[in-house]
Design an enzyme around this catalytic site. Structure first.
Site, PDB file in Angstrom:
ATOM      1  N   ASP A   8     -12.033 -14.103   9.905  1.00 20.73           N
ATOM      2  CA  ASP A   8     -12.177 -13.845   8.476  1.00 20.73           C
ATOM      3  C   ASP A   8     -12.930 -15.010   7.852  1.00 20.73           C
ATOM      4  OD1 ASP A   8     -10.154 -15.713   8.634  1.00 20.73           O
ATOM      5  OD2 ASP A   8      -8.759 -14.661   7.326  1.00 20.73           O
ATOM      6  N   TYR A  10     -14.159 -18.309   5.663  1.00 17.66           N
ATOM      7  CA  TYR A  10     -13.525 -19.576   5.305  1.00 17.66           C
ATOM      8  C   TYR A  10     -12.738 -19.392   4.009  1.00 17.66           C
ATOM      9  CZ  TYR A  10     -16.923 -21.643   8.576  1.00 17.66           C
ATOM     10  OH  TYR A  10     -17.674 -21.958   9.686  1.00 17.66           O
ATOM     11  N   PHE A  22     -19.200 -17.678   9.919  1.00 17.39           N
ATOM     12  CA  PHE A  22     -19.316 -19.052  10.406  1.00 17.39           C
ATOM     13  C   PHE A  22     -20.348 -19.888   9.660  1.00 17.39           C
ATOM     14  CE2 PHE A  22     -17.748 -16.613  14.104  1.00 17.39           C
ATOM     15  CZ  PHE A  22     -16.518 -17.241  14.248  1.00 17.39           C
ATOM     16  N   HIS A  27     -11.609 -18.318  19.732  1.00 20.46           N
ATOM     17  CA  HIS A  27     -12.256 -18.633  18.461  1.00 20.46           C
ATOM     18  C   HIS A  27     -12.670 -20.104  18.455  1.00 20.46           C
ATOM     19  CE1 HIS A  27     -12.657 -19.096  14.063  1.00 20.46           C
ATOM     20  NE2 HIS A  27     -12.796 -17.785  14.036  1.00 20.46           N
TER      21      HIS A  27
END
Length: 216
Positions: free
Chosen positions: A61, A63, A74, A180
């Site tokens: 999801d 930031y 990202f 991740h």
């Protein structure tokens, strides 16, 4: 459609059934501020149209720190100036993999080069990670993956939420699964996974040009 979102820049993605009642239900469930702001929520789709997608990076999801999420998974605005967290580890792996010392934090050039930077949830409340994980965004992710199954593409599934979609991708595609890249999990197998060189070699083997991960 509620005024929360502007869908005018979706291009071919606007044909997905999600952009009807499923999105209306999500909009009705957004009872407070969320990140990234509405104007950037669908930026990943706006920037990389279906016919241009050569690779997909699927994350978790956005930031949850205000000013950090820019609508591309990202990616962080170049002027942010704060901690890079997941992106910092991605850039470390990029340098280890390809010897590329990237300094830009905005990943706009990746999106422009055919990398769809998508998360499994497109919104998050400030300072509340994963709070929108079950809001209904999974319907959009499934439709996007199905739409992209018309020809072989590379898929990078980073983290358990992204890997849950691997059964929707057939063997024509390159599917790379890894933990991740967050500071909590990158050392469990993201570091050393060499996703960038693997994608480029696969594209070359398909007769396509490699992706310029370094950017300008």
């Amino acid at each position: 459609m509620p005024e929360t979102f502007d869908l005018s820049r979706l291009g071919a993605w606007s044909e997905l059934p999600f952009f009807g009642q499923p999105l209306e239900r999500i909009a009705a469930g957004l009872d407070g501020p969320f990140l990234p702001p509405p104007v950037l929520t669908f930026r990943a789709l706006e920037c990389t149209q279906p016919q241009d997608v050569r690779a997909v990076i699927l994350g978790q999801d956005p930031y949850h720190t205000p000013g950090k999420a820019d609508g591309l998974a990202f990616s962080i605005p170049d002027a942010f100036g704060g901690r890079l967290d997941s992106l910092g580890n991605i850039l470390k792996e990029l340098e280890s993999d390809l010897g590329v010392a990237r300094r830009r934090t905005s990943l706009q050039d990746w999106a422009d080069g055919g990398v769809l930077l998508l998360n499994t949830a497109l919104t998050v409340p400030p300072h509340a990670p994963k709070a929108h994980a079950k809001l209904g965004w999974s319907a959009l992710v499934s439709e996007v993956l199905a739409h992209l199954s018309d020809r072989p593409r590379a898929f990078l599934l980073w983290g358990a939420p992204a890997q849950a979609y691997s059964n929707q991708l057939d063997t024509r595609h390159l599917v790379l699964r890894s933990p991740h890249p967050s500071p909590l999990s990158a050392h469990r197998g993201f570091f050393g996974s060499r996703p960038f060189s693997k994608v480029n070699q696969w594209l070359i083997d398909q007769g396509e040009r490699p992706i310029d991960w370094a950017g300008a």
